[in-house]
Design an enzyme around this catalytic site. Structure first.
Site, PDB file in Angstrom:
ATOM      1  CB  THR A 120       7.264  -3.852 -17.883  1.00 17.24           C
ATOM      2  OG1 THR A 120       6.543  -4.936 -18.464  1.00 17.24           O
ATOM      3  CG2 THR A 120       7.265  -3.976 -16.374  1.00 17.24           C
ATOM      4  CG  ASP A 163       0.661  -4.408 -13.765  1.00 15.52           C
ATOM      5  OD1 ASP A 163       1.144  -4.362 -14.921  1.00 15.52           O
ATOM      6  OD2 ASP A 163       1.318  -4.781 -12.774  1.00 15.52           O
ATOM      7  CE1 TYR A 192      20.593  12.529 -11.374  1.00 15.92           C
ATOM      8  CE2 TYR A 192      22.938  12.967 -11.289  1.00 15.92           C
ATOM      9  CZ  TYR A 192      21.822  12.293 -10.816  1.00 15.92           C
ATOM     10  OH  TYR A 192      21.940  11.408  -9.784  1.00 15.92           O
ATOM     11  CE  LYS A 250       6.999  -8.594 -17.221  1.00 13.63           C
ATOM     12  NZ  LYS A 250       6.858  -7.322 -16.483  1.00 13.63           N
ATOM     13  CD  GLU A 276      17.339  14.946  -9.577  1.00 13.75           C
ATOM     14  OE1 GLU A 276      17.858  16.067  -9.430  1.00 13.75           O
ATOM     15  OE2 GLU A 276      17.465  14.023  -8.764  1.00 13.75           O
ATOM     16  NE  ARG A 325      15.072  -6.109 -17.164  1.00 10.55           N
ATOM     17  CZ  ARG A 325      14.495  -7.250 -17.548  1.00 10.55           C
ATOM     18  NH1 ARG A 325      14.794  -7.807 -18.692  1.00 10.55           N
ATOM     19  NH2 ARG A 325      13.597  -7.831 -16.789  1.00 10.55           N
TER      20      ARG A 325
HETATM   21  N1  DSN Z   1       8.922 -10.996 -13.296  1.00 11.43           N
HETATM   22  C1  DSN Z   1       7.806 -10.712 -14.173  1.00 11.43           C
HETATM   23  C2  DSN Z   1       7.258 -11.938 -14.778  1.00 11.43           C
HETATM   24  O1  DSN Z   1       8.037 -12.872 -15.011  1.00 11.43           O
HETATM   25  O2  DSN Z   1       6.091 -12.022 -15.074  1.00 11.43           O
HETATM   26  C3  DSN Z   1       6.765  -9.934 -13.506  1.00 11.43           C
HETATM   27  O3  DSN Z   1       7.342  -8.823 -12.909  1.00 11.43           O
END
Ligand code: DSN
Length: 415
Positions: free
Chosen positions: A222, A196, A51, A225, A53, A231
């Site tokens: 994110t 974003d 933990y 990707k 925080e 993730r």
């Molecule tokens: N689920 C993602 C995508 O496939 O683009 C976006 O959050």
């Protein structure tokens, strides 16, 4: 025998089956990738038990000296990667990162202007079914029938809406995003500019897509990707006041203890993203997607916007008898994993759609290049040309399985 196999064979077997699926199918969902074994090792590390925080050197628990080291390294690498001054690496996912930006900078009921979900935007950019459309007054801009954002039209909408924040960035947009133009639009109406870059971050940090800095006030992404990390999410800015508000919005505003094991894995991924090998990877991602678009167009398919500048290709079936859902299922039977997607001018429901979205990041991580993408694009067209022919789909599946097995997954990069 592994600990998992010995202790919980049911979950072990599901992991084995998933590995087999990932190995034998062609993973072409534009938002997915294969991360490094080193990243997975960090994710499964001892930090899962800690933990922490708070933030480095300002924690609410003892014993955080090594967690501090992990988080600071992740922050420093993130700032170097995106050439910015402040990074919060604690968001558990992209939606939490976006929620924190709104919580930091807006009051309930303030106006958001974001890209329409059905035009390639994201749920958290103001969709009425998401907190972003429930807690705030949300308005949208979209693409024209040519599949591109018309920035003059976005300006017109912004002038009417007078939003507090403009969100740019997309989940299904194959063209470069002009952050400078968005800055001008935001300035014209006195709005905060929020980018974003979840889909394109891996290209941005390699110099293969223009950066949202210095134009955007705040940037989220994110990490799993095009960045090929674990993730998770991240928030970046050059504005110290925004950084402070964002930190408070994440903790204690929205989240509790940070996932230190995931933050460790983010740091490992950022080390890869900072390497020359990464630059070569990002270039290859774009080149592979361009081959995909070219071959599909040569085979008579309607690629939205007439091509791609990034890692994805959006194919429209508006002029076809079959839907995106039909295409997704047929390609799945042929061993190719994509997702159905709405397209500009959509006439079918979001559950059926008139398009598919195809991405190159995951197969590029397996080492596939232009020649393989040319073969795959032709097989995609073969399936779509004869969409009812399940025998042919089975033949293609066998062919592609043999192709896929020549490219190991979960190896350290060889570029
Ligand atoms: N689920 C993602 C995508 O496939 O683009 C976006 O959050």
């Amino acid at each position: 025998m592994s600990f998992l196999q010995e202790f919980d064979n049911e979950i072990f077997e599901l992991c084995e089956k998933e590995l087999e699926r990932q190995t034998d199918h062609l993973e072409m969902i534009a938002s997915e990738n294969f991360t490094l074994p080193a990243v997975m090792e960090a994710m499964g590390s001892v930090f899962t038990n800690k933990y922490a925080e708070g933030y480095p050197n300002k924690r609410y628990y003892g014993g955080c000296e090594f967690a501090d080291g992990v988080e600071q390294l992740a922050i420093d690498r993130a700032c170097e990667l995106f050439n910015c001054q402040f990074a919060n690496v604690q968001p558990h996912a992209g939606s939490q990162a976006n929620g924190a930006v709104y919580a930091a900078l807006l009051q309930a009921g303030d106006k958001i202007l974001g890209m329409d979900l059905s035009h390639g935007g994201h749920l958290t950019h103001g969709s009425k079914v998401s907190f972003s459309g429930k807690n705030y007054q949300s308005f949208t801009y979209g693409v024209e029938l040519d599949g591109r954002i018309n920035y003059d039209r976005v300006l017109d909408i912004a002038k009417i809406v007078q939003p507090k924040i403009i969100v740019c960035g997309a989940s299904a947009y194959a063209r470069e995003i002009d952050f400078k133009r968005f800055r001008e639009i935001a300035d014209a109406v006195g709005a905060i500019l929020f980018a974003d870059i979840a889909h394109i971050a891996g290209l941005v940090c390699a110099g293969e897509h223009p950066s949202p800095f210095p134009y955007a006030d705040v940037v989220t992404t994110t990490t799993h990707k095009t960045l090929a990390g674990p993730r998770g999410g991240m928030i970046m800015t050059n504005d110290e006041e925004i950084a402070k508000k964002v930190n408070s919005a994440i903790f204690p505003g929205l989240q509790g203890g940070p996932l230190v094991h995931v933050i460790a894995a983010k740091a490992v991924a950022f080390k890869y993203n900072l390497s020359d090998a990464w630059k070569a990877y990002a270039k290859q991602v774009k080149s592979n997607a361009a081959v995909l678009a070219k071959v599909l167009m040569e085979r008579g398919y309607d690629v939205v916007s007439g091509g791609t500048d990034n890692h994805l290709v959006l194919v429209s079936f508006l002029n076809k008898e079959f839907s995106g859902k039909d295409a997704d299922a047929a390609l799945g039977r042929a061993g190719i994993t994509v997702n159905k997607n709405t397209v500009p001018g959509e006439t079918r429901s979001p559950f059926v759609t008139s398009g598919i979205r195809i991405g190159s990041p995951a197969l590029t991580s397996r080492g596939m290049k232009e020649a393989e993408f040319e073969t795959i694009a032709n097989r995609i067209a073969d399936v779509l040309d004869d969409i009812e022919n399940e025998a042919k789909q089975a033949e293609i599946k066998a062919e592609l399985k043999a192709l896929a097995r020549n490219f190991v997954i979960y190896t350290q990069p060889t570029y």
